[in-house]
Every structure is written in structure tokens, then in C-alpha cells.
Design a protein around this motif. Structure first.
Motif, short mmCIF file in Angstrom:
data_model
loop_
_atom_site.label_atom_id
_atom_site.label_comp_id
_atom_site.label_asym_id
_atom_site.label_seq_id
_atom_site.Cartn_x
_atom_site.Cartn_y
_atom_site.Cartn_z
N VAL A 182 91.13 83.05 17.86
CA VAL A 182 91.05 84.51 17.84
C VAL A 182 89.79 84.95 17.10
N CYS A 183 89.53 84.33 15.97
CA CYS A 183 88.34 84.68 15.19
C CYS A 183 87.06 84.47 16.01
N ALA A 184 86.99 83.36 16.71
CA ALA A 184 85.80 83.09 17.53
C ALA A 184 85.60 84.16 18.59
N LYS A 185 86.68 84.66 19.15
CA LYS A 185 86.59 85.70 20.18
C LYS A 185 86.24 87.06 19.57
N LEU A 186 86.67 87.32 18.34
CA LEU A 186 86.39 88.60 17.70
C LEU A 186 85.00 88.68 17.07
N LEU A 187 84.44 87.54 16.71
CA LEU A 187 83.15 87.54 16.00
C LEU A 187 82.07 88.37 16.69
N PRO A 188 81.78 88.18 17.98
CA PRO A 188 80.72 88.99 18.59
C PRO A 188 81.06 90.48 18.66
N ILE A 189 82.34 90.80 18.74
CA ILE A 189 82.75 92.21 18.80
C ILE A 189 82.52 92.88 17.45
N VAL A 190 82.89 92.18 16.38
CA VAL A 190 82.69 92.73 15.03
C VAL A 190 81.20 92.81 14.72
N GLN A 191 80.45 91.80 15.11
CA GLN A 191 79.00 91.85 14.87
C GLN A 191 78.39 93.05 15.59
N ALA A 192 78.81 93.32 16.80
CA ALA A 192 78.30 94.48 17.55
C ALA A 192 78.64 95.78 16.81
N ASP A 207 71.99 90.94 7.63
CA ASP A 207 72.42 89.85 8.50
C ASP A 207 73.83 90.15 9.02
N THR A 208 73.90 90.81 10.15
CA THR A 208 75.21 91.23 10.67
C THR A 208 76.07 90.06 11.13
N LEU A 209 75.44 88.97 11.55
CA LEU A 209 76.23 87.80 11.95
C LEU A 209 76.97 87.21 10.75
N THR A 210 76.28 87.05 9.64
CA THR A 210 76.93 86.51 8.45
C THR A 210 78.02 87.47 7.96
N PHE A 217 82.00 86.57 7.79
CA PHE A 217 82.74 86.72 6.55
C PHE A 217 83.96 87.62 6.73
N PHE A 218 83.79 88.73 7.40
CA PHE A 218 84.89 89.67 7.59
C PHE A 218 85.95 89.12 8.53
N VAL A 219 85.55 88.46 9.60
CA VAL A 219 86.51 87.96 10.58
C VAL A 219 87.26 86.74 10.03
N TYR A 220 86.52 85.73 9.60
CA TYR A 220 87.16 84.51 9.14
C TYR A 220 87.71 84.64 7.72
N GLY A 221 87.06 85.45 6.90
CA GLY A 221 87.43 85.57 5.50
C GLY A 221 88.81 86.15 5.27
N LYS A 278 96.88 95.89 3.54
CA LYS A 278 96.34 96.95 2.67
C LYS A 278 95.20 96.39 1.80
N ARG A 279 95.42 95.23 1.22
CA ARG A 279 94.39 94.61 0.37
C ARG A 279 93.13 94.25 1.15
N ILE A 280 93.32 93.73 2.35
CA ILE A 280 92.17 93.37 3.19
C ILE A 280 91.33 94.61 3.50
N LYS A 281 91.99 95.67 3.93
CA LYS A 281 91.26 96.89 4.29
C LYS A 281 90.55 97.50 3.07
N LYS A 282 91.21 97.48 1.92
CA LYS A 282 90.58 98.00 0.70
C LYS A 282 89.36 97.17 0.36
N PHE A 283 89.48 95.85 0.44
CA PHE A 283 88.36 94.97 0.14
C PHE A 283 87.18 95.24 1.07
N PHE A 284 87.47 95.37 2.37
CA PHE A 284 86.40 95.66 3.32
C PHE A 284 85.69 96.97 2.96
N ASN A 285 86.46 97.99 2.65
CA ASN A 285 85.86 99.27 2.27
C ASN A 285 85.06 99.16 0.98
#
Length: 192
Positions: free
Chosen positions: A124-134, A149-152, A156-160, A177-184
Motif C-alpha cells: 500500500v505504501c509503495a502505491k501511495l508514495l507517488p500520490i503523496v509526493q504529487a 525534497d518532496t520524495l524524501t 517519511f510520511f507514507v512509510y513513517g 489523531k497522533r499521526i495527523k497532529k505530528f504531520f501538522n
């Protein structure tokens, strides 16, 4: 008994669904291509025509399920002209997208499920990576974020987030909730 002819994609899907059900009911190791063919009442060679090995069949089934889950997540990520901050608020996770109403879900969460679930998560992460990078590229272009570096960042966001999602002693909603807060916090914290 007359021979039943099915379209190749329909037959391929039938083999996948039968295999996943048997992998769940009998276990992956105890299920053979011969078992799958017998369950379908077809010649074993038919299964091999579509899948050269049990491992290929299994990997294809997991990849197909991963695509289903990624498509569910991507439907929010590709939902139009909303900001990255709003995307994070609406962002589904693995916990939101998996429905326990099919044999693939049951297989991934059953007695042998840990290893299988990890394989599914990586797919799933491999499939989401290009979408999140975009999405990060778009947010950069709009000036919402400034990522060199949007790929890195996307990796980090997808696999992390998997590390937190695997903390099963924490309730699911709290993990999300914690994941979303961390991303923000990472993306939108005030700069010193």
C-alpha cells in the motif's frame, strides 16, 4: 459435463478469490495449487496458466488488495482543490480503509496475519508514495509548504506512520489523531 468458458479476467479473479479463501481457511503453507483447482472444479493447469506458482498467486492477491486500499485512500488525496493541511485532516489511514468483510482482510489479520499484513502495508505504501509526493509538489508550488525534497518527505510520511499504526496497545483513533497532529506539527509549525 459441458466445459464452462469464462473470460480470462473473470477466471483469473475467480482463482485469486478461491486461493485467498483457502489460504485463510487452511493456511498458506497447507494450501496447494492442486487444492485451489479442486475447489474450483478445474484442471490444475488452468491455475498455472494464470499464475506460474503459488507464491505469484499470493503476491498478486495481496497486491490487488493493496491497490483497493490505496485507491480508497487516494480518493481523499485526489479530491480536488483543497490545501495540504485540509488533506491531512481528512486523510484516511489503513485503519480507516480496511473493511473486515472479505477473506483478504481476514487472512491479513488472522493467525498467520502479521507477516502477511506487513507485506500488505508495504505494498500500500509503495502505491501511495507517488500520490503523496504529487500532493507535496503541489503544496510547494502553491507556497503552502517549502520542501526541498518532496520524495524524501513523502517517503517519511507514507512509510513513517506505520510505526505508530503498529502500536496496537494504543486505541486506533488515538493513533490516527497522533499521526495527523505530528504531520501538522512537522509541516506547519511556525518557523523560528
Amino acid at each position: 459435463m459441458p466445459r464452462i468458458t469464462k473470460e480470462p479476467e473473470e477466471r483469473r479473479q475467480e482463482i485469486l478469490e478461491t486461493a485467498i479463501r483457502l489460504f485463510y481457511e487452511k493456511g498458506y503453507e497447507k494450501t496447494s495449487i492442486s487444492d485451489i483447482a479442486k475447489e474450483m472444479n478445474v484442471a490444475q493447469g488452468l491455475c498455472y496458466r494464470y499464475f506460474p506458482s503459488k507464491e505469484t498467486l499470493f503476491d498478486t492477491a495481496i497486491d490487488q488488495y493493496a491497490q483497493t486500499l490505496a485507491d480508497r485512500m487516494a480518493s481523499v488525496l485526489n479530491s480536488g482543490d483543497i490545501t495540504l493541511k485540509e488533506l491531512i485532516t481528512r486523510m484516511p489511514t489503513f485503519l480507516d480503509t480496511e473493511k473486515n468483510d472479505n477473506y483478504t482482510y481476514k487472512l491479513c489479520h488472522g493467525p498467520e496475519g502479521r507477516k502477511i499484513h506487513n507485506q500488505l502495508s508495504m505494498a500500500v505504501c509503495a502505491k501511495l508514495l507517488p500520490i503523496v509526493q504529487a500532493q507535496f509538489d503541489l503544496a510547494n508550488e502553491c507556497g503552502e509548504v517549502h520542501l526541498e525534497d518532496t520524495l524524501t518527505a513523502a517517503s517519511f510520511f507514507v512509510y513513517g506512520q506505520l510505526g505508530m499504526l503498529m502500536q496496537t496497545e494504543i486505541p486506533g483513533e488515538e493513533r490516527v489523531k497522533r499521526i495527523k497532529k505530528f504531520f501538522n506539527d512537522i509541516l506547519f509549525a511556525p518557523k523560528d
